[in-house]
Design a protein around this motif. Structure first.
Motif, short mmCIF file in Angstrom:
data_model
loop_
_atom_site.label_atom_id
_atom_site.label_comp_id
_atom_site.label_asym_id
_atom_site.label_seq_id
_atom_site.Cartn_x
_atom_site.Cartn_y
_atom_site.Cartn_z
N ILE A 102 0.72 -1.21 0.11
CA ILE A 102 -0.05 -0.08 0.07
C ILE A 102 0.78 1.27 0.00
N VAL A 103 0.25 2.42 -0.33
CA VAL A 103 0.94 3.68 -0.16
C VAL A 103 0.95 3.89 1.49
N SER A 104 2.33 3.93 2.00
CA SER A 104 2.53 4.06 3.41
C SER A 104 2.40 5.54 3.66
N ALA A 105 2.91 6.53 2.86
CA ALA A 105 2.99 7.69 3.32
C ALA A 105 3.25 8.46 1.98
N LEU A 106 3.02 9.82 1.89
CA LEU A 106 3.18 10.82 0.72
C LEU A 106 4.09 11.82 1.11
N GLY A 107 4.74 12.46 0.07
CA GLY A 107 5.54 13.37 0.24
C GLY A 107 6.87 13.39 1.17
N ARG A 108 7.45 12.21 1.15
CA ARG A 108 8.57 12.17 1.98
C ARG A 108 9.77 13.03 1.26
N HIS A 109 10.33 13.85 2.32
CA HIS A 109 11.61 14.42 1.75
C HIS A 109 12.59 14.56 3.04
N SER A 110 13.63 15.36 2.74
CA SER A 110 14.65 15.65 3.65
C SER A 110 15.19 14.27 4.21
N LEU A 111 15.19 13.36 3.13
CA LEU A 111 15.97 11.86 3.56
C LEU A 111 17.28 11.94 3.02
N GLY A 112 17.73 12.77 2.34
CA GLY A 112 19.26 13.05 2.09
C GLY A 112 19.52 12.19 0.91
N LEU A 113 18.67 11.98 0.33
CA LEU A 113 18.82 10.86 -1.24
C LEU A 113 19.06 11.84 -2.40
N ASN A 114 18.22 12.72 -2.55
CA ASN A 114 18.48 13.33 -3.77
C ASN A 114 18.18 15.29 -3.40
N SER A 115 18.46 15.89 -4.27
CA SER A 115 18.33 17.50 -4.04
C SER A 115 16.80 17.81 -4.23
N PHE A 116 16.04 17.19 -4.86
CA PHE A 116 14.64 17.16 -4.98
C PHE A 116 13.94 16.04 -4.38
N GLU A 117 13.36 16.11 -3.41
CA GLU A 117 12.57 14.82 -2.82
C GLU A 117 11.12 15.13 -2.62
N ASP A 118 10.42 13.70 -3.08
CA ASP A 118 8.97 14.31 -3.08
C ASP A 118 8.32 12.87 -2.79
N PHE A 119 8.76 11.80 -2.23
CA PHE A 119 8.88 10.22 -2.34
C PHE A 119 7.38 9.78 -2.02
N ILE A 120 7.01 8.73 -2.81
CA ILE A 120 5.90 7.99 -2.17
C ILE A 120 6.65 6.92 -1.40
N GLN A 121 6.13 6.71 0.04
CA GLN A 121 6.72 5.59 0.56
C GLN A 121 5.60 4.58 0.49
N ILE A 143 9.66 7.77 -6.58
CA ILE A 143 9.72 9.13 -7.36
C ILE A 143 8.33 9.26 -8.11
N PRO A 144 7.55 10.14 -7.72
CA PRO A 144 6.08 10.06 -8.01
C PRO A 144 5.98 10.85 -9.59
N THR A 145 5.04 10.20 -10.40
CA THR A 145 4.87 10.81 -11.72
C THR A 145 4.69 12.21 -11.90
N ARG A 146 4.41 13.03 -10.71
CA ARG A 146 4.14 14.36 -10.70
C ARG A 146 5.81 14.92 -11.13
N LEU A 147 6.49 14.39 -10.38
CA LEU A 147 7.84 14.86 -10.57
C LEU A 147 8.70 14.26 -11.74
N VAL A 148 8.09 13.18 -12.25
CA VAL A 148 8.83 12.37 -13.43
C VAL A 148 8.13 13.29 -14.70
N ASN A 149 6.94 13.80 -14.36
CA ASN A 149 6.46 14.71 -15.67
C ASN A 149 6.78 15.93 -15.83
N GLU A 150 7.60 16.53 -14.90
CA GLU A 150 8.77 17.57 -14.92
C GLU A 150 9.83 17.45 -15.53
N VAL A 151 10.30 16.41 -15.09
CA VAL A 151 11.87 15.95 -15.59
C VAL A 151 11.91 15.16 -17.22
#
Length: 370
Positions: free
Chosen positions: A185-204, A249-257
């Motif tokens: 399932i989707v455990s959480a939305l909008g995860r950031h500040s994980l130190g993985l990427n400069s721009f983070e908006d992860f689906i957990q 990485i959510p499709t919202r961010l994919v669609n920007e890149v």
């Protein structure tokens, strides 16, 4: 007449009572069926399954490998699995997703980073050499191209409509065992500040994501792409095994890149030239900001646009281009989405007074070494 009606009524009541008693006795001795234990049925009358979603999306998920010499982990070295060619020297790298009929494949940048020899094995068994068409290290996305036509591109869904608790499926090539589907399932939305990427908006998600899943598809129950599987949290990060905390990485961010990678091989982002800092309640009290919201300026680069426009360390930025600034991650995404060279208005507080300035955004410089 009344006597006959009364007899009919009495017999009806007796029969109903007998049926009711029989039901009660049956449930007492055989157990009442629990609704949760009953099979969930589709309208077609078959047991619930996600096979249609998988059939729809799986042909678009590929395996990525190389014959170039790379350092292998002891846990995966020497495997000879299904899913990639068994030729000598082939090393599995990860997964990818076909995004166009003419051969464009999306994956993670870390999957193909620093490699020149990249190959792709399609779902139907065909194999191709792949060319690197573009990378974006700041979101960990990369674009490959193979010389093939009439591929089966994945259908994009909207990550913006996701809710915590939605069912999702991860498709990839974990540990090089061959294409594998896991459910969660989707455990959480909008995860950031994980130190993985400069721009983070992860689906957990708790759908199992293991080594080799990187770059693969996270799909919804309709078989639509809603994320690119990218990373996991694991107590033993060297093993790369899932403990139910994965990030996509959510499709919202994919669609920007993706359009920028297809067009020019890179993403051009706006840049203020400052280092933002989160405004904590303690800092707000110390600076006597009176409950104002915004982002503090920790450092201003003296050769950058912000410095030339009069912004200094200690200023509290409250809006950029007419949009309120709420936190560091949101401001970075907001500024990066503005085309370099455009002039925007920045509102900020300094010394208890409200100021405004015009800033002509520069282009965000690439990460060092990229």
């Amino acid at each position: 007449m009344l006597k006959r009606l009364w007899l009919i009524f009495a017999q009806t009541v007796t029969v109903c009572a007998g049926v009711g008693l029989a039901v009660v006795l049956w449930e007492h001795f055989h157990g009442s069926p629990d609704a949760a234990s009953l099979p969930v049925m589709r309208e077609s009358g078959t047991v619930l399954s996600y096979s249609e979603a998988v059939k729809k999306a799986a042909p678009a998920v590929v395996n990525i490998y190389t014959t170039q010499a790379v350092e292998e982990d002891e846990d995966t070295a020497g495997t000879n699995p299904a899913g990639i060619p068994r030729s000598s020297g082939a090393t599995p790298l990860g997964s990818g997703v076909v995004v166009s009929r003419n051969g464009f494949i999306l994956t993670n940048n870390h999957v193909i980073e620093d490699l020149t020899d990249i190959s792709v094995a399609l779902h139907d068994g065909r194999e191709f050499q792949a060319r690197r068409m573009g990378i974006d290290p700041e979101t960990d996305l990369a674009l490959l191209k193979v010389d093939a036509q009439d591929l089966s591109p994945i259908e994009f869904g909207s990550s913006d409509t996701l809710e915590v608790g939605d069912v999702v499926l991860a498709i990839g090539n974990p540990f090089n065992v061959g294409q594998t589907v896991t459910m969660g399932i989707v455990s959480a939305l909008g995860r950031h500040s994980l130190g993985l990427n400069s721009f983070e908006d992860f689906i957990q998600t708790d759908a199992a994501i293991n080594r080799g899943n990187s770059g693969g598809a996270l799909i919804n129950s309709s078989g639509q792409l809603i994320g690119i599987n990218t990373a996991i949290f694991s107590p033993d990060m060297n093993a790369g095994t899932s403990v139910g905390i994965g990030f996509a990485i959510p499709t919202r961010l994919v669609n920007e890149v993706l359009p920028a990678l297809m067009k020019s091989g890179r993403v051009r982002r706006g840049y203020l030239g400052l280092v933002p800092q989160a405004l904590t309640p303690e800092i707000a009290d110390k600076l006597k900001l009176g409950g104002r919201q915004g982002v503090l300026v920790a450092v201003v680069k003296k050769d950058a646009a912000a410095w030339a426009s009069g912004i200094r360390e200690g200023d509290l930025i409250t809006s950029v281009d007419g949009q309120p600034v709420t936190d560091v991650a949101a401001m970075m995404r907001q500024v990066s989405a503005i085309k370099p060279g455009r002039t925007v208005e920045v509102m900020f507080y300094r010394g208890g007074k409200k100021w405004r300035t015009q800033v002509t955004l520069q282009e965000r410089p690439p990460l060092k070494g990229k």
